[in-house]
Enzyme design. Structure first.
Site, short mmCIF file in Angstrom:
data_model
loop_
_atom_site.label_atom_id
_atom_site.label_comp_id
_atom_site.label_asym_id
_atom_site.label_seq_id
_atom_site.Cartn_x
_atom_site.Cartn_y
_atom_site.Cartn_z
N ASP A 187 -42.87 41.47 32.09
CA ASP A 187 -41.62 40.87 33.09
C ASP A 187 -42.22 39.71 33.77
O ASP A 187 -43.35 39.49 34.05
CB ASP A 187 -40.85 42.02 34.05
CG ASP A 187 -39.56 41.63 34.24
OD1 ASP A 187 -38.66 42.39 33.86
OD2 ASP A 187 -39.41 40.82 35.24
N GLN A 223 -32.58 46.65 34.25
CA GLN A 223 -31.72 48.03 34.29
C GLN A 223 -32.03 48.80 32.71
O GLN A 223 -32.40 49.98 32.91
CB GLN A 223 -30.24 47.85 34.45
CG GLN A 223 -29.43 49.02 34.45
CD GLN A 223 -28.01 48.84 34.16
OE1 GLN A 223 -27.54 47.99 33.64
NE2 GLN A 223 -27.15 49.98 34.51
N TYR A 249 -22.71 32.62 30.67
CA TYR A 249 -23.50 33.84 30.19
C TYR A 249 -23.03 34.38 28.98
O TYR A 249 -23.73 34.35 27.99
CB TYR A 249 -23.37 35.00 31.01
CG TYR A 249 -23.82 36.28 30.72
CD1 TYR A 249 -25.37 36.61 30.48
CD2 TYR A 249 -22.92 37.22 30.51
CE1 TYR A 249 -25.57 37.71 29.96
CE2 TYR A 249 -23.40 38.67 29.85
CZ TYR A 249 -24.73 38.73 29.98
OH TYR A 249 -25.16 40.07 29.23
N GLY A 277 -38.68 41.42 29.88
CA GLY A 277 -37.63 41.91 30.79
C GLY A 277 -37.71 43.25 31.27
O GLY A 277 -36.52 43.79 31.54
N LEU A 336 -38.51 45.15 33.48
CA LEU A 336 -38.21 45.65 34.65
C LEU A 336 -36.81 45.92 35.32
O LEU A 336 -36.36 46.40 36.42
CB LEU A 336 -39.02 45.00 35.85
CG LEU A 336 -40.62 45.03 35.89
CD1 LEU A 336 -41.08 44.26 36.92
CD2 LEU A 336 -41.07 46.56 35.87
P1 NAD Z 1 -31.61 43.04 34.05
O1 NAD Z 1 -31.20 41.71 34.91
O2 NAD Z 1 -31.41 44.15 34.64
O3 NAD Z 1 -32.93 42.59 33.80
C1 NAD Z 1 -33.60 41.53 33.22
C2 NAD Z 1 -34.93 41.50 33.45
O4 NAD Z 1 -35.27 40.12 32.76
C3 NAD Z 1 -35.27 41.30 34.95
O5 NAD Z 1 -36.26 42.50 35.10
C4 NAD Z 1 -35.81 39.83 35.07
O6 NAD Z 1 -36.80 40.10 36.08
C5 NAD Z 1 -36.25 39.68 33.77
N1 NAD Z 1 -36.58 38.18 33.55
C6 NAD Z 1 -35.66 37.15 33.99
N2 NAD Z 1 -36.04 36.00 33.67
C7 NAD Z 1 -37.14 36.15 33.01
C8 NAD Z 1 -38.17 35.32 32.31
N3 NAD Z 1 -37.82 34.04 32.40
N4 NAD Z 1 -39.03 35.81 31.82
C9 NAD Z 1 -39.40 37.15 31.68
N5 NAD Z 1 -38.43 38.14 32.30
C10 NAD Z 1 -37.24 37.64 32.94
O7 NAD Z 1 -30.72 42.89 32.68
P2 NAD Z 1 -30.34 44.23 31.81
O8 NAD Z 1 -29.08 44.74 32.27
O9 NAD Z 1 -31.71 45.03 31.76
O10 NAD Z 1 -30.11 43.56 30.33
C11 NAD Z 1 -30.94 43.34 29.33
C12 NAD Z 1 -30.45 42.75 28.32
O11 NAD Z 1 -29.19 43.53 27.94
C13 NAD Z 1 -29.81 41.39 28.67
O12 NAD Z 1 -29.99 40.31 27.57
C14 NAD Z 1 -28.51 41.56 28.99
O13 NAD Z 1 -27.61 40.34 28.58
C15 NAD Z 1 -27.88 42.55 27.85
N6 NAD Z 1 -26.77 43.42 28.32
C16 NAD Z 1 -27.02 44.18 29.40
C17 NAD Z 1 -25.90 45.06 29.95
C18 NAD Z 1 -25.94 45.92 30.97
O14 NAD Z 1 -24.80 46.40 31.46
N7 NAD Z 1 -26.96 46.19 31.77
C19 NAD Z 1 -24.48 44.75 29.07
C20 NAD Z 1 -24.57 43.66 28.22
C21 NAD Z 1 -25.74 43.22 27.70
C1 AKB Z 2 -22.62 41.98 33.08
O1 AKB Z 2 -21.90 42.28 33.65
O2 AKB Z 2 -22.92 40.58 33.01
C2 AKB Z 2 -23.28 42.68 31.88
C3 AKB Z 2 -22.69 42.57 30.75
C4 AKB Z 2 -21.50 43.18 30.36
O3 AKB Z 2 -23.29 41.83 29.74
N1 AKB Z 2 -23.20 44.08 32.32
#
Ligand code: NAD
Ligand code: AKB
Length: 312
Positions: free
Chosen positions: A39, A17, A142, A13, A15
């Site tokens: 990804d 954020q 989620y 994953g 690509l």
């Molecule tokens: P994001 O949605 O920006 O990125 C997720 C990536 O996963 C995408 O690039 C997507 O193409 C890829 N993806 C989706 N399905 C896939 C699959 N089957 N195989 C391979 N890749 C796949 O998410 P993020 O913000 O980078 O979050 C990364 C992790 O951090 C996640 O577990 C998310 O729950 C966790 N998280 C993020 C935040 C936040 O604010 N960004 C907060 C809490 C937790």
């Molecule tokens: C979302 O809003 O889904 C994420 C998270 C807090 O897990 N940024």
């Protein structure tokens, strides 16, 4: 079991954020070619080494781990909260099925694992401040996958010795990649849109207050946790609370307008409001502080200054 994070690293994953920032930081620390970004989406202009990988494809995952001698996996592939409510089946398959594939392969090949949890593990009963040991009663699909993911990681650690770790990230704030599919996205979108249009309509009420964290702090926390000796980690190893900052939508808007007079802000809540209302307003992160020395470095004004400069 590998115990040094310096060996070859796989990021799923990549690509998204977090991946866009985490991969470049890992490459600075461990070397460009030591970090294999993957990804399910096309590489685009993401710097190599990059491979296409769907985390649901167990065989390809195992082949990559074996071929590249991977010893550490950062599993970022996921479906976030707002997207998950629209497609719960996909959310469960990717967040839980993908994690299980990563843990099974890690058990087989002796890899260490980092897989993020989220403040979404908490439900409305945790408001206003979620403590590390607060009950986990998520009301979103989620959040349910994140709670079950923590439990799965702990089970693989206790039963099979898989060195799996995680953090309950707050909403993450970054200017390199604008988030999509989440509930906390407004706190980044606002900077992007005022730059382009001079106005922003929040999709949450002005009094909506959620825990947030700058990406720089989130990545520092991640590397600190991964470098911490295993014996110093408690039963929270799969999902530590980490506190960054907390602010309401109107506090954020007011700080931005103070720095950029003339920008217009409106509030038109949509169905993401219900998700936001189910999450805590703030966190207590005492175990992360005590067990591996976590400290955040941003307040609201510093965050706004950095984000405005980043999007300028
Ligand atoms: P994001 O949605 O920006 O990125 C997720 C990536 O996963 C995408 O690039 C997507 O193409 C890829 N993806 C989706 N399905 C896939 C699959 N089957 N195989 C391979 N890749 C796949 O998410 P993020 O913000 O980078 O979050 C990364 C992790 O951090 C996640 O577990 C998310 O729950 C966790 N998280 C993020 C935040 C936040 O604010 N960004 C907060 C809490 C937790
Ligand atoms: C979302 O809003 O889904 C994420 C998270 C807090 O897990 N940024």
């Amino acid at each position: 079991m590998a115990d040094s994070p310096g060996d070859r690293i796989l990021v799923t994953g990549a690509l998204g954020q977090i991946g866009s920032d985490l991969v470049s930081r890992l490459r600075e620390v461990y070397g460009q070619n030591s970090v294999i970004a993957t990804d399910v989406q096309d590489q685009g202009d993401f710097p190599a080494p990059f491979l296409h990988l769907d985390v649901l494809d167990r065989d390809s995952l195992r082949q990559i781990i074996s071929h590249y001698s991977i010893r550490t996996i950062y599993n970022l592939a996921a479906i976030l909260s707002a997207h998950g409510e629209k497609d719960p089946d996909l959310c469960e398959r990717v967040n839980l099925g993908g994690l299980q594939n990563v843990l099974d392969a890690s058990r087989e090949y002796g890899c260490r694992v980092f897989s993020p949890s989220s403040i979404a593990v908490f439900g409305p009963d945790s408001r206003p401040i979620a403590r590390q040991a607060s009950s986990l009663n998520p009301t979103t699909i989620y959040g349910v996958t994140k709670k079950k993911g923590e439990e799965m990681m702990l089970r693989y650690w206790e039963n099979y010795g898989v060195n799996a770790r995680g953090i309950r990230y707050p909403g993450l704030l970054s200017w390199k990649t604008v988030p999509t599919g989440g509930t906390t996205d407004y706190a980044v979108e606002v900077f992007n849109e005022i730059q382009a249009k001079g106005e922003y309509t929040f999709y949450v009420r002005e009094d909506t207050r959620l825990p947030m964290m700058m990406m720089e702090d989130a990545i520092r926390a991640t590397l600190m946790l991964m470098e911490a000796p295993s014996q110093g980690l408690s039963q929270w190893r799969a999902g530590y609370n980490v506190r960054g900052l907390t602010f309401s939508a109107i506090e954020l808007a007011t700080m931005i307008v103070a720095k950029k007079p003339g920008v217009e802000m409106r509030y038109v809540p949509d169905d993401r409001q219900k998700i936001a209302d189910s999450w805590p307003e703030d966190l207590d992160d005492s175990p992360a502080k005590q067990e591996w020395g976590w400290r955040s470095t941003y307040d609201l004004e510093k965050m706004v200054d950095v984000m405005l400069a980043g999007f300028a």
